[in-house]
Structures are given as structure tokens and as C-alpha cells.
Design a protein around this motif. Sequence first.
Motif, PDB file in Angstrom:
ATOM      1  N   ASN A  61      -3.889  12.964  -2.033  1.00  0.00           N
ATOM      2  CA  ASN A  61      -4.217  11.560  -2.260  1.00  0.00           C
ATOM      3  C   ASN A  61      -4.290  10.787  -0.946  1.00  0.00           C
ATOM      4  O   ASN A  61      -3.659  11.162   0.041  1.00  0.00           O
ATOM      5  N   ILE A  62      -5.057   9.716  -0.960  1.00  0.00           N
ATOM      6  CA  ILE A  62      -5.051   8.747   0.132  1.00  0.00           C
ATOM      7  C   ILE A  62      -4.468   7.461  -0.440  1.00  0.00           C
ATOM      8  O   ILE A  62      -4.949   6.956  -1.467  1.00  0.00           O
ATOM      9  N   LEU A  63      -3.417   6.962   0.199  1.00  0.00           N
ATOM     10  CA  LEU A  63      -2.714   5.784  -0.320  1.00  0.00           C
ATOM     11  C   LEU A  63      -2.717   4.654   0.693  1.00  0.00           C
ATOM     12  O   LEU A  63      -2.845   4.878   1.899  1.00  0.00           O
ATOM     13  N   ASP A  64      -2.581   3.423   0.187  1.00  0.00           N
ATOM     14  CA  ASP A  64      -2.476   2.294   1.098  1.00  0.00           C
ATOM     15  C   ASP A  64      -1.026   2.180   1.579  1.00  0.00           C
ATOM     16  O   ASP A  64      -0.152   2.981   1.221  1.00  0.00           O
ATOM     17  N   ALA A  65      -0.747   1.190   2.394  1.00  0.00           N
ATOM     18  CA  ALA A  65       0.575   1.063   3.010  1.00  0.00           C
ATOM     19  C   ALA A  65       1.679   0.823   1.993  1.00  0.00           C
ATOM     20  O   ALA A  65       2.857   1.092   2.270  1.00  0.00           O
ATOM     21  N   ILE A 239      -3.885   0.465   5.406  1.00  0.00           N
ATOM     22  CA  ILE A 239      -4.599  -0.538   4.601  1.00  0.00           C
ATOM     23  C   ILE A 239      -3.665  -1.185   3.586  1.00  0.00           C
ATOM     24  O   ILE A 239      -2.844  -0.519   2.958  1.00  0.00           O
ATOM     25  N   ASP A 240      -3.802  -2.491   3.406  1.00  0.00           N
ATOM     26  CA  ASP A 240      -3.122  -3.220   2.333  1.00  0.00           C
ATOM     27  C   ASP A 240      -4.216  -3.691   1.370  1.00  0.00           C
ATOM     28  O   ASP A 240      -5.047  -4.524   1.732  1.00  0.00           O
ATOM     29  N   VAL A 241      -4.222  -3.142   0.155  1.00  0.00           N
ATOM     30  CA  VAL A 241      -5.343  -3.425  -0.763  1.00  0.00           C
ATOM     31  C   VAL A 241      -5.475  -4.907  -1.091  1.00  0.00           C
ATOM     32  O   VAL A 241      -6.576  -5.402  -1.343  1.00  0.00           O
TER      33      VAL A 241
END
Length: 563
Positions: A61-65, A239-241
Motif C-alpha cells: 500500500n501507499i499511505l499518506d502521513a 502527503i496529507d490528504v
Amino acid sequence: MLDSKKDILWRVYLVYFGILLFAVAILVKLVLIQFKERQKWIEKAETQEIKEFSLEASRGNILDANGNLLATSIPIFEVRFDASSPLISNDVFYSNIDSLSLGISKILGSKSKAQVKKELVKARKSGNRYFLINRRTTYQQLKKLRRFPIFRRGKYSGGLITHRKTKREHPYKELAARTIGYENAKEDLYVGIEGAYANYLQGKKGKQLRRRINHGDWIPLYNENEIEPQNGMDVITTIDVNIQDVAENALLRQLLNHKAFQGCAVVMEVETGDIIAIANLRYDSTDKKYKETYNYAIGESIEPGSTFKLPSLLAALDEGKTKLTDSLITGAGYKMYYGRTVQDVHKIGNGRISVRDAFEQSSNVGLSIIITESFKNNPSAFVDKLYAMSLNKPLGLKIKGEGKPYIKHPSNKQTWYGTSLAWMSFGYELQITPLQTLTYYNAIANGGKMVKPRFVTKIMKNGLVEEDYGVEVINKQVVKKETVELAKSLMEGVVERGTAKTSFQGSPYKIAGKTGTAQISVGGAYNKRNYNASFVGYFPADNPKYSCIVVVNNPSGGKYYGG
């Protein structure tokens, strides 16, 4: 006559003898095959009927901060049934067929119970050992199927055959889509984070032996030789969505309002270089929508225009060539250099301004005077100073496709002109990407320390940290500390008194920055219709936490000058 008969008999015996020898040879070969070479031919037959297949690993998975999923792999299963398995007796099959058919019909919903039963019975009678139940089955559906009669006997005795595939999903759809990216190994395309960290994400394929059956289909041989795939690791991004969503929608509004071709907006954390948000939108004329199809912030080297006035002026200030209080004569707002005219948007004041005024009011004439007067006898010193600020080097991002900065040197007589020093002072005759520009401004906000933009902080496996990416310093001090303080006061002045005064009135934060407008060369010539408008700066100005850049490319819906 007698000799003729003897000759014929001799020929007949010869033929018979030949046939006999041939028959004996065949018999000997059969005996050899059956007894001596038996194992050899069995093994050869098995290699032709048994084949090794790869088992796909689940991509990480790729997740935000904050742990929100930016990209994930959804498992999809092809479900088949060994309807003629010798491990399933007729009693077991026919006593459970009604319950099994009803369950399949309810879970998959594409066929009635009667249709499912008819097909399963037909598969049983025809000896079909690879009957297709459903090609795209979700994991939740598969879990329920495994509890049904016959199937629940297990993968060996229940006849249930599954082939796992995965489908890549972006839960937030277009949000940061180009930076998240994709991987297409067949076409050698590795885009964004998906491509840059493919070695971690892709995992390791497993292996499975399968036997060929009727119609050329292959069924798994579940034995000790099977190697399970190892799933990929997770990538934790900066990244912060929530901020990404705000940045993307704000950029979209500007592009729509000004009918621009494309644009970008990037938010960076000052101390760490973490990219909190990065939006890139380009107009697609086929459906008249803005989409994340090109990473403009990273990939496009452009003439920055007025945002380059900061490093230009700091080069002179840091070398003691000028002071902010020095006076300049800009006159009516234009000046000639070797037959070419440098011009301001309008006359500033009474034509005599300070160095500070020249920056805050974004005077092309003023900056050209400062730089030419400071470095006309040694233009190499100006360019070398820019090089010392690391403005001529790529940032070295793991994400592929970074545009290369271009800042020419006077030593190259083929590209250096008499006008170069003046034009470079306000951001022409050189190229730099929006992210490279932001990185420089971020360095000023960070007290002069230039840090590398960071998109990924960690690689995780099963909840444990496999790799940790710390802050990477590109340049410990781009200019002297006292010059940094002058730069900060200049950018605060742009917002308080200069070209950005009206843009940030009523802002809850004190902001510092620089506006920019750069005409775009079309066919080797500049015009007033094609240009980039930009703003780059940081906030809060008195204690910088975040820096940001916004670039709007080719606005056509009315004037949209940055400065």
C-alpha cells in the motif's frame, strides 16, 4: 526354370528375414522402454504435463502521513471447480449439489439456483476438472464460497480452485494521482511514487506446479513444492490528504477562473522538506476537464521570471555589492541593453527608487541595474554565486522525470550574450522547475539551510519499519545568515507593501513571498499573451512552518499577473 524358382524363393526368404529382424528390434525396444528406460520416459511425460506457474504477490500500500490509503491492491479471484475430482464421490456430490447451487446463486447473483445446478451436474458428467464458476470474485465473496458444502472440505478434497489477481485502486481517485503514479513494467514505465519505490512495493512472486488436463487447462498441484508469494511492503508518504484536497481544489478554481492551460500548487514543510501537498492539473480538450496527467511541478523546467529576483538580489547583497537603501534611477520604467529593452509594467514612483523598492515592486529595470552594475566586470562571479546556492543542480528526486535546471555560464561564449546578465537578473535566459524554485525559497525560510524535498518517510513491512528516510541537506547555508534576514524582510515587504499586497489582505497568517510573471517563448519570440503567473513564499512569516508555490500556466481569461 528351376534356377528361376530358387531365385524367387531366396528373395522371399530375404524379405521374411528382414521383417523378422525388424519385429525383433521393435520387441527389444519395447522391452527396453518398459523396463530399462521406463523412469526416463515417465519423467519426460510428466515435464510435458506439469508446468511451473508464477503466483502474483499482493502489491504494498501507499499511505499518506496520517495512515490514509492513497493506493492499494484489491484482490480479485478467478474461481473454478474440479467437478470430476476423484476425491469427491457421487454420494457427496449429489447429496450437496442443491445447497451448493443455492449458495453460489445467492453470493454471485448472476444465475438462478437451477441454472447453477444444471451447469455443475453437466460439468460432473462430462469430466470437467476446471469448470469456471466466476472470473471476478471479491475476497468477501470467496470467504463465503469456502464455507459452502463440498467446498468446505478443503482445497484438496473440496475441488475449489482459485487464482488470485489484484487490481490497483486509488481511494481518493484523482487526488495527487500523478505523484502517486503507476508502474507498467511491460512498457518500462515507472511513474511517481509507484515507480520510484517499485522494488519495495511489488513483493516477490510465488511458484506453483500445475497439471494440464482436458481442453489444455491447467489445475494446481497442491504439494510441498508450492512457494507462497511474499506481499510487497507499504510506503508511507509525506502527503496529507486533507491539505492535498484543499490545494487541488484551490488550484482548480484558479485554472477555471482564468481559463489556464495547466498549473501546479506545492506545499512543503520548512524544516523537513516534506511535501505535504502537490497538485498538478492540465486541461484535457477531449472532455474539457482538468486532470492530473503531468507532474508540472517536478518535470517542467521553465523561465521563472520575477520569482528569480530573490536569488539574483541575494547574490549581490551577499557579496556586499549593494545595500537595500541604495538608490536607483528607473526613470519611466525601461532601459536599453545592447539594443534590447528591459521594461517594467508601469513607472514606479517618481523614477528614483531604492533597492528594496525594486524588489517589493518587482522592477525588472531596477534588478537589471543592480546586477549589471554589481557584476558587469566579472559576470562569472554572479553565475558562480548562483551555483554556490545549488540552483544549477537537480534535486536528485527518486521520482523519475525531474526537469534539469539550466543556468548558463559566461565561459560558454556560444550561449552568453551582452544582454545575458541583465535578463538573468529577472529570471530569463535560464530555466528551473517550480519545485526547484520552491526548494530555494524554503531554504530562506529555514534560515539558509536547503533541504531536499521528501515524498516518503518510511518503508513498512508487517507493521515494522524496514527503512527510515531522514532529512537530507542539500546546502548547509545558501547565503550568509545576515543575508537570509534581509531576504525575509524583503519578502514580507512584498506582501505588506508590494505586488502581493491586495492578494493577502485579511489573511489569518503573516505571509512572506514573491510574485512572478514570466512571458513564455513561442517560436523563439516572446509576447504578452503567453505567460506564467506565480507566487512562492512561506507562512507564518515570523515563524515559518510551511512554504508553498503556485504556478498558473497560460491564463487567458483576463489579466492574471503575478508581478
